[in-house]
Structures are given as structure tokens and as C-alpha cells.
Write a protein that holds these residues in place. Sequence first.
Motif, PDB file in Angstrom:
ATOM      1  N   PRO A  20       0.842  -1.205   0.000  1.00  0.00           N
ATOM      2  CA  PRO A  20       0.000   0.000   0.000  1.00  0.00           C
ATOM      3  C   PRO A  20       0.878   1.257   0.000  1.00  0.00           C
ATOM      4  O   PRO A  20       2.091   1.178   0.241  1.00  0.00           O
ATOM      5  N   PRO A  21       0.293   2.428  -0.225  1.00  0.00           N
ATOM      6  CA  PRO A  21       1.090   3.646  -0.354  1.00  0.00           C
ATOM      7  C   PRO A  21       1.690   4.181   0.946  1.00  0.00           C
ATOM      8  O   PRO A  21       2.490   5.112   0.911  1.00  0.00           O
ATOM      9  N   GLY A  22       1.315   3.608   2.077  1.00  0.00           N
ATOM     10  CA  GLY A  22       1.852   4.089   3.341  1.00  0.00           C
ATOM     11  C   GLY A  22       1.567   3.127   4.465  1.00  0.00           C
ATOM     12  O   GLY A  22       1.070   2.011   4.258  1.00  0.00           O
ATOM     13  N   LEU A  23       1.898   3.555   5.673  1.00  0.00           N
ATOM     14  CA  LEU A  23       1.694   2.724   6.845  1.00  0.00           C
ATOM     15  C   LEU A  23       0.217   2.680   7.221  1.00  0.00           C
ATOM     16  O   LEU A  23      -0.515   3.636   7.013  1.00  0.00           O
ATOM     17  N   ILE A  24      -0.200   1.576   7.810  1.00  0.00           N
ATOM     18  CA  ILE A  24      -1.562   1.484   8.335  1.00  0.00           C
ATOM     19  C   ILE A  24      -1.563   1.705   9.848  1.00  0.00           C
ATOM     20  O   ILE A  24      -2.625   1.853  10.448  1.00  0.00           O
ATOM     21  N   ALA A  25      -0.399   1.720  10.455  1.00  0.00           N
ATOM     22  CA  ALA A  25      -0.236   1.993  11.884  1.00  0.00           C
ATOM     23  C   ALA A  25       1.254   2.077  12.152  1.00  0.00           C
ATOM     24  O   ALA A  25       2.073   1.846  11.263  1.00  0.00           O
ATOM     25  N   MET A  26       1.614   2.395  13.369  1.00  0.00           N
ATOM     26  CA  MET A  26       3.024   2.490  13.748  1.00  0.00           C
ATOM     27  C   MET A  26       3.542   1.115  14.169  1.00  0.00           C
ATOM     28  O   MET A  26       3.032   0.526  15.122  1.00  0.00           O
ATOM     29  N   PRO A  27       4.541   0.581  13.485  1.00  0.00           N
ATOM     30  CA  PRO A  27       5.078  -0.725  13.864  1.00  0.00           C
ATOM     31  C   PRO A  27       6.106  -0.621  14.982  1.00  0.00           C
ATOM     32  O   PRO A  27       6.795   0.397  15.117  1.00  0.00           O
ATOM     33  N   ASP A  28       6.200  -1.662  15.786  1.00  0.00           N
ATOM     34  CA  ASP A  28       7.290  -1.744  16.751  1.00  0.00           C
ATOM     35  C   ASP A  28       8.607  -1.967  16.011  1.00  0.00           C
ATOM     36  O   ASP A  28       8.627  -2.439  14.857  1.00  0.00           O
ATOM     37  N   ILE A  29       9.709  -1.690  16.703  1.00  0.00           N
ATOM     38  CA  ILE A  29      11.026  -1.946  16.112  1.00  0.00           C
ATOM     39  C   ILE A  29      11.173  -3.433  15.788  1.00  0.00           C
ATOM     40  O   ILE A  29      11.809  -3.802  14.792  1.00  0.00           O
ATOM     41  N   SER A  30      10.550  -4.291  16.596  1.00  0.00           N
ATOM     42  CA  SER A  30      10.651  -5.733  16.341  1.00  0.00           C
ATOM     43  C   SER A  30      10.074  -6.084  14.972  1.00  0.00           C
ATOM     44  O   SER A  30      10.620  -6.940  14.256  1.00  0.00           O
ATOM     45  N   ALA A  31       8.967  -5.427  14.570  1.00  0.00           N
ATOM     46  CA  ALA A  31       8.357  -5.707  13.271  1.00  0.00           C
ATOM     47  C   ALA A  31       9.213  -5.158  12.130  1.00  0.00           C
ATOM     48  O   ALA A  31       9.311  -5.777  11.066  1.00  0.00           O
ATOM     49  N   ILE A  32       9.848  -4.008  12.351  1.00  0.00           N
ATOM     50  CA  ILE A  32      10.741  -3.451  11.318  1.00  0.00           C
ATOM     51  C   ILE A  32      11.909  -4.395  11.098  1.00  0.00           C
ATOM     52  O   ILE A  32      12.252  -4.740   9.957  1.00  0.00           O
ATOM     53  N   ASN A  33      12.503  -4.841  12.191  1.00  0.00           N
ATOM     54  CA  ASN A  33      13.629  -5.772  12.073  1.00  0.00           C
ATOM     55  C   ASN A  33      13.187  -7.113  11.504  1.00  0.00           C
ATOM     56  O   ASN A  33      13.963  -7.793  10.818  1.00  0.00           O
ATOM     57  N   ALA A  34      11.929  -7.496  11.757  1.00  0.00           N
ATOM     58  CA  ALA A  34      11.414  -8.758  11.210  1.00  0.00           C
ATOM     59  C   ALA A  34      11.356  -8.699   9.693  1.00  0.00           C
ATOM     60  O   ALA A  34      11.643  -9.698   9.015  1.00  0.00           O
ATOM     61  N   VAL A  35      10.980  -7.552   9.149  1.00  0.00           N
ATOM     62  CA  VAL A  35      10.954  -7.401   7.686  1.00  0.00           C
ATOM     63  C   VAL A  35      12.374  -7.429   7.128  1.00  0.00           C
ATOM     64  O   VAL A  35      12.653  -8.114   6.136  1.00  0.00           O
ATOM     65  N   LEU A  36      13.269  -6.709   7.772  1.00  0.00           N
ATOM     66  CA  LEU A  36      14.655  -6.639   7.279  1.00  0.00           C
ATOM     67  C   LEU A  36      15.367  -7.977   7.404  1.00  0.00           C
ATOM     68  O   LEU A  36      16.318  -8.254   6.654  1.00  0.00           O
ATOM     69  N   ASN A  37      14.903  -8.793   8.330  1.00  0.00           N
ATOM     70  CA  ASN A  37      15.524 -10.108   8.559  1.00  0.00           C
ATOM     71  C   ASN A  37      14.475 -11.214   8.436  1.00  0.00           C
ATOM     72  O   ASN A  37      14.452 -12.154   9.219  1.00  0.00           O
ATOM     73  N   TYR A  38      13.626 -11.085   7.418  1.00  0.00           N
ATOM     74  CA  TYR A  38      12.497 -12.019   7.304  1.00  0.00           C
ATOM     75  C   TYR A  38      12.980 -13.454   7.137  1.00  0.00           C
ATOM     76  O   TYR A  38      14.067 -13.727   6.619  1.00  0.00           O
ATOM     77  N   GLU A  39      12.128 -14.364   7.610  1.00  0.00           N
ATOM     78  CA  GLU A  39      12.469 -15.786   7.563  1.00  0.00           C
ATOM     79  C   GLU A  39      12.310 -16.320   6.141  1.00  0.00           C
ATOM     80  O   GLU A  39      11.299 -16.084   5.490  1.00  0.00           O
ATOM     81  N   LYS A  40      13.310 -17.039   5.671  1.00  0.00           N
ATOM     82  CA  LYS A  40      13.258 -17.665   4.346  1.00  0.00           C
ATOM     83  C   LYS A  40      12.550 -19.014   4.480  1.00  0.00           C
ATOM     84  O   LYS A  40      12.992 -19.900   5.211  1.00  0.00           O
ATOM     85  N   HIS A  41      11.436 -19.166   3.780  1.00  0.00           N
ATOM     86  CA  HIS A  41      10.653 -20.401   3.839  1.00  0.00           C
ATOM     87  C   HIS A  41       9.773 -20.469   2.598  1.00  0.00           C
ATOM     88  O   HIS A  41       9.843 -19.593   1.723  1.00  0.00           O
TER      89      HIS A  41
END
Length: 347
Positions: free
Chosen positions: A284-305
Motif C-alpha cells: 500500500p502507499p503508506g503505513l496502516i499503523a506504527m510498527p514496533d522496532i521488532s516488526a521493522i527488524n522482522a521485515v529486514l531479517n524475514y524468515e526464508k521459507h
Amino acid sequence: MYIKKILWAIALIGLVVAAYFAYFVYSAMLSPNTAFNNEEAYIFVPTNAGYADVRSQLEPLLDDIDAFDALAERKKYTSNLKAGRFVIKKGMSNNDIINSIRSNNLPIKISFNNQESIAKLAGRISAQIEADSLSLVTAMTDEAFLSDSGFTKQTALGMYIPNSYEFFWNTSSEQFRDRMLKEYNRFWNADRNAKAKAIGLSRDQVMALASIVHEESKQASEQPRIAGVYMNRIRIGMPLQADPTLKFAAYQLPEYQNTIIKRVLNKHKEIKSPYNTYMHTGLPPGLIAMPDISAINAVLNYEKHNYLYFAADARKLGFHKFAKTLSQHNINARDYQRYLSSQGINK
């Protein structure tokens, strides 16, 4: 003899004056003048405040406000106020108090997380610093500022990384906003920038996806796996089909104001919005809410599966079941739908 008497009289008068001055110095400047039982008390001096504003806060804290007034006038504090948050310690003298509130502006620690919009973030911050929510919204959505900083109104919320920060209480709206831009650029260090580039996403895209991941699950342990599902869908051109984006799209419509959507229905998938990730592919064109740092890091280090689907786990609420095939996902989804129906949750 007559001259001696005059000299003695002058000496006595001098002693009386000296004694009175010593008494004034002690009582007005050096004797304790606090009336509270706690170890500390705080006053908040607004920007452009007058002495009357300060005096009204001090009066219930002091034994002798008149003595304080006299010294404040003598030391020219009454015409040279400083804005900020100041401490008065039990047993302080008037002189100590004036020195403290004249030059010892104390920082405060503010914190915020999980705010759904700029307006709600502004409300949260205005409860902690002097700036009011309206001025904060105005500063944070200023088009010139957003353009110069590389943001849009859709991505502006992503500039505010949830954490705790030290500020002076009398921080202005613009000062708060500018400081948070510095914190944002500090957060996006070389390592995070490199990881975003490696997965093919911009900062804004990482934040948008992190906001979805965070709305899907508050469990830091499974956020990388959920992020991996969405990255798999992006890679093959499959719509994200993220239910939180449908809720966000719905909440922008008048008929959904002041409501809570507990169950996403087929009618929600028909909402015409760039945030409808069932209708549109990609992020989507922007955020739908404010993510925690844990969620930001989860995207940057997403699990390969190889998972492409997930559904809420009716037997382990707050967690999800993951599936590689649509048939298995449908089984998992039906199980959770049955749970919702059993709880009387139909909308």
C-alpha cells in the motif's frame, strides 16, 4: 564625652542594621522555605509565562511566599523567567529555589508506540511536553517539511520510531518533529539500509510492510515468519491479501467511524481503496499503523521459507498456523472461522 556618645550611638545603630541585614539574609535567602513532605516537587514554567504563573505554582509548596517574592524581585528573577521543568527539593532555601528554577531545566523521558495515526501520536506527545496536539499535527504534516525530508502524508508516520527519548518539557512542535527526523536517520544506519537494499525494498516500503506485520501479530517470535509470507507473495506477484489493510481502508469511510471490525467479511474486500491489498498487488502507499522496532527488524531479517499463507490459531490465540498450499490454508482458516462463530463474533 559628647563625641564618644555619638560614636557609640552610631556603632549601635550599625550593629542593629547589620543584625537586621543578617536576619534578612538568613530568613530571605538561606533558611529552608519548603512546605511539602516529599523529597522533591516539580514546577512547569510555560513559554512566555509571567511571574504570576510561577508564583501560583510555588505558593502551595512554600512556607513563606512573601519572603520568596522579596528575594525574587531583588535577584531580578521576576523579570527574567526561564521556561521548562524544574525541581524544588525539600529543605531548599529561597536562594536555592531561585537558582534551580532559573537555570536547571530538567529533561523528561517521553515514550510512544503503536499509534495508529499522526493525530493520535500528537495526542500522545502533547500529554508529555508543552506543545499542544494541534500544533504538533500542523508541524508533522507540514508539506514543505515532508517534501524536504522525503516523506508524504501517507508515509509521514514512519518517521517516528517508537522508543523512549529525552526532551526538555518546553520543546516546541517544530523542535520535536526535527529531533525525530534526526532519530529516524540515526535508526536507519548503514546496516539497516544495506538490508533494505538487499531485499529490494525502500525505507518507506519496509515501514509499510512492517506496519502490516505488526498488525497481524504482536508476537516478536513469529513476526519474521509472517514477513517471509508477504515477501514470498511480493516475489511471485501475488496480492498481499492482508486483512489489516482492509480494516484500515474501512476505517477511512464514514460508515465505519467509531466502530471496531472484529471479523473481516467479503464486503470489506470490495472497498475501493489503494490500501485494499486484495484488490491491488504490491504494498500500500503508506503505513496502516506504527510498527514496533521488532516488526521493522522482522521485515529486514524475514524468515526464508516456502509458506504462502497463514491463519490465526484458534487453539493458541495470538499466534498463527502457516501453510504452503491453499488447501491446507483453507482448513486452517475454516477452523478459526468456526472459533469466531462460536464466540458470537460475526462482524
